[in-house]
Design an enzyme around this catalytic site. Structure first.
Site, short mmCIF file in Angstrom:
data_model
loop_
_atom_site.label_atom_id
_atom_site.label_comp_id
_atom_site.label_asym_id
_atom_site.label_seq_id
_atom_site.Cartn_x
_atom_site.Cartn_y
_atom_site.Cartn_z
N ASP A 1 -37.07 -42.37 -53.97
CA ASP A 1 -37.46 -42.76 -55.33
C ASP A 1 -38.98 -42.83 -55.48
OD1 ASP A 1 -37.66 -44.96 -53.64
OD2 ASP A 1 -36.09 -46.09 -54.64
N ASN B 1 -30.24 -57.47 -55.38
CA ASN B 1 -29.11 -57.37 -56.33
C ASN B 1 -28.12 -56.27 -55.90
OD1 ASN B 1 -30.51 -55.04 -56.87
ND2 ASN B 1 -30.96 -55.50 -59.01
N GLU C 1 -29.62 -49.47 -59.94
CA GLU C 1 -29.43 -50.89 -60.25
C GLU C 1 -27.96 -51.16 -60.60
OE1 GLU C 1 -31.80 -52.67 -59.52
OE2 GLU C 1 -33.69 -52.26 -60.54
N HIS D 1 -28.93 -53.19 -55.00
CA HIS D 1 -29.30 -51.80 -55.32
C HIS D 1 -29.62 -50.99 -54.06
CE1 HIS D 1 -33.84 -52.84 -56.03
NE2 HIS D 1 -33.70 -52.37 -54.82
C1 F6R Z 1 -37.26 -48.17 -51.73
C2 F6R Z 1 -35.94 -48.39 -52.30
C3 F6R Z 1 -35.40 -49.75 -52.54
C4 F6R Z 1 -35.67 -50.72 -51.42
C5 F6R Z 1 -35.10 -52.11 -51.73
C6 F6R Z 1 -35.46 -53.12 -50.68
O1 F6R Z 1 -37.52 -46.78 -51.60
O2 F6R Z 1 -35.30 -47.45 -52.61
O3 F6R Z 1 -34.01 -49.65 -52.76
O4 F6R Z 1 -35.11 -50.23 -50.23
O5 F6R Z 1 -35.60 -52.54 -52.96
O6 F6R Z 1 -36.84 -53.33 -50.71
P1 F6R Z 1 -37.58 -54.18 -49.61
O7 F6R Z 1 -37.43 -53.44 -48.33
O8 F6R Z 1 -39.02 -54.24 -50.05
O9 F6R Z 1 -36.92 -55.51 -49.57
#
Ligand code: F6R
Length: 239
Positions: free
Chosen positions: A67, A136, A143, A138
């Site tokens: 992403d 959450n 989301e 995701h």
């Molecule tokens: C990042 C991504 C997100 C993160 C998730 C956890 O490329 O796709 O899904 O993996 O938000 O983020 P952290 O590791 O910062 O807790």
């Protein structure tokens, strides 16, 4: 689903890096799906260490990131392109032309989403997809919603994600409100998935993802249907 319990973040990172390096050893020209955020930083450090020790060669590896924030140019220090350069790509011998990430500055959503799906298809699909987990539930920026998005698409970030990510920005207003992300369908096409999770703030999401009902309200719960998933999570995440 193969599940690893590790004592802490460092052990999680080491285990994840070992799995990724095994993938590269097995198939030197493999396609890695990569993630950003806090969770994989230790994994990327360990991969860098292995590369510097002469144990790993990225010269044929191809990468496709999950992403990218919308509207952030790739030299913005909050962009995921910048993150990947700083945390992995500039430290190893991966060729810049073999790294791929959605183009946050493409204003035509349809053009960018189609282009990115084509990029992944032309690479022959993802061999190993690394995933972090949102609080959450995701994965990527998929989301919680009423359906599992199939393809790369543009999303409006939820308040929970904006809150979680504002630590990286000077102020909350600076957090982009939209992002391009691989769809759940794109992620599920990866031949192998490696989910890494640490910290008590992810405990509920981890349990709902692995043991709860399969529902787009918990996007990661779809991983229960994937035939080849490895989960590496630390003691705080398991609870
Ligand atoms: C990042 C991504 C997100 C993160 C998730 C956890 O490329 O796709 O899904 O993996 O938000 O983020 P952290 O590791 O910062 O807790």
């Amino acid at each position: 689903m193969r599940i690893y319990h590790t004592a802490n973040y460092d052990e999680m990172s080491l285990k994840a890096a070992q799995i990724i390096s095994a993938q590269i050893t097995m198939k030197p020209d493999c396609v890695l799906g990569l993630a950003t955020g806090s969770t994989p930083i230790g994994t990327y450090k360990e991969l860098t260490r292995q590369y510097e020790a002469g144990l790993l060669d990225f010269s044929q590896v191809k990468a496709a990131n999950l992403d990218e924030y919308r509207d952030l140019p790739k030299d913005n220090d909050q962009s995921y392109a910048y993150f990947m350069r700083e945390n992995l790509f500039k430290h190893v011998n991966i060729l810049p032309e073999n790294t791929n990430i959605p183009n946050g500055t493409q204003t035509d959503v349809d053009v960018e989403c189609e282009r990115y799906e084509k990029v992944i298809a032309q690479l022959g699909g993802v061999d190993l997809q690394l995933l972090g987990l949102g609080r959450n539930g995701h994965i990527g920026f998929n989301e919680p919603s009423d359906e599992f998005p199939k393809m790369t698409h543009c999303v409006n970030l939820t308040q929970s994600t904006i809150d979680a990510n504002k630590r990286f920005f000077e102020k909350e207003e600076d957090v982009p409100r939209q992002a391009y992300t691989m769809g759940i369908g794109t992620i599920m096409k990866a031949r192998k998935i490696l989910l890494i999770v640490n910290g008590s703030s992810k405990r509920e999401a981890l349990h709902r993802a692995l043991y709860g009902p399969i529902t787009p309200q918990v996007p990661a719960s779809i991983l229960q249907l994937h035939p080849d998933v490895i989960v590496v999570a630390d003691a705080d995440a398991w609870g």
